[in-house]
Scaffold this active site. Sequence first.
Site, PDB file in Angstrom:
ATOM      1  N   SER A  95       0.746  -1.158  -0.036  1.00  0.00           N
ATOM      2  CA  SER A  95      -0.006   0.012  -0.164  1.00  0.00           C
ATOM      3  C   SER A  95       0.834   1.425  -0.004  1.00  0.00           C
ATOM      4  CB  SER A  95      -0.946  -0.171   1.196  1.00  0.00           C
ATOM      5  OG  SER A  95      -1.960   0.829   1.177  1.00  0.00           O
ATOM      6  N   ASP A 217     -10.284  -4.170  -5.405  1.00  0.00           N
ATOM      7  CA  ASP A 217      -9.465  -3.468  -4.414  1.00  0.00           C
ATOM      8  C   ASP A 217     -10.211  -1.924  -4.259  1.00  0.00           C
ATOM      9  OD1 ASP A 217      -7.900  -2.189  -2.552  1.00  0.00           O
ATOM     10  OD2 ASP A 217      -6.157  -2.908  -3.573  1.00  0.00           O
ATOM     11  N   HIS A 245      -7.445  -5.370  -0.292  1.00  0.00           N
ATOM     12  CA  HIS A 245      -6.448  -4.633  -0.204  1.00  0.00           C
ATOM     13  C   HIS A 245      -5.264  -5.435   0.416  1.00  0.00           C
ATOM     14  CE1 HIS A 245      -4.351  -0.803  -0.946  1.00  0.00           C
ATOM     15  NE2 HIS A 245      -3.931  -0.391   0.345  1.00  0.00           N
TER      16      HIS A 245
END
Length: 267
Positions: A95, A217, A245
Site C-alpha cells: 500500500s 480492491d 487490499h
Amino acid sequence: MDIARRNNVTVTGNPQGRPVVLAHGFGCDQNMWRLTLPALTEDYRVVLFDYVGSGRSDATAFSEDRYASLEGYARDVTEVCEALDLRDAVFVGHSVSAMIGVLAADMAPERIGAHVMVAPSPRYIDDDGYRGGFSAEDIEELLASLEANYLGWSAAMAPVIMGNADRPELGEELRNSFCATDPDMARVFARITFLSDSRDDLKKVTVPTLVLECTQDMIAPREVGAFVHRAIPGSTLVTLDATGHCPHLSAPEATNEAIRGFLTDLR
C-alpha cells in the site's frame, strides 16, 4: 539512536541471501507478513520492521514534524538499511509503503535495488485523467471520521478495506491491528497517506519493479495498478486472483508465488 529498538527490527532467513525488506502499510505492523516469510526465509535475508508509531516500535521516537510527510517514513527505511548495511535490497512495500520505498530508494539508491509494490497507490484522490478511487470529499469525510472516533472508524473500515466478506476473521485481524495503533499517531499517518500525491516520484524508479494488484480492491482499483505500471518503464504488472487490499493475508499463495517468481528472475 538504537534503530533496531526504535523500529522493532527483525532479521531472519538466510544470512548469505539477498536482503528482502518487508514494509507494512497504514495501521499495520510486521506481523502482517507472517504468511509471506515461509516463502522467503530459505533463500533470502529477510528484514522486517515497524514504522515509528506502529506495532512494537518505540513510540517515544515519534515526532509529528518528522512524520508529517512520507519522507519521514522513508528516512526510517534508509536508516534501517544503513544500520544493517543492506545493499541492493529488494523492497517489498504494501500500500502506502510502496511509495515510501520509492522515496527511500531515491534517498539511498545503493541500498535498494528492486521494488515489489503490493496494492500500491501514488494518489488516492481522483484527478483530471486519473482515477485514484476517491473524491476529495470522500477522503475528507474518511479523515474526519477517523479523527473523531478512531476505534469506531477502525471497526467500520477494516472489513471494507480487507474485502473477503465471506472470511470475517480477516477483517477482524485488520481491525485489531488498527486498534493497536496509537490514535494520535494514526491520525498523522492517515492524513499523509490519503492526501499524498507521489505520481511524479514514480518517474524516478529505474530498478526492476513488480506491481501486484488485486482483481477487486476498493482502496487501489485496477486503474491505479495500470497507472503505476505505465509510469515505471520496464515494470511488471501481475493481477492476482485475489480481492481486497491485503492479498498477502487473503491470498498468500498467489502473492508469494508472484514475489518468488520475480525474485528468481532477478538472480
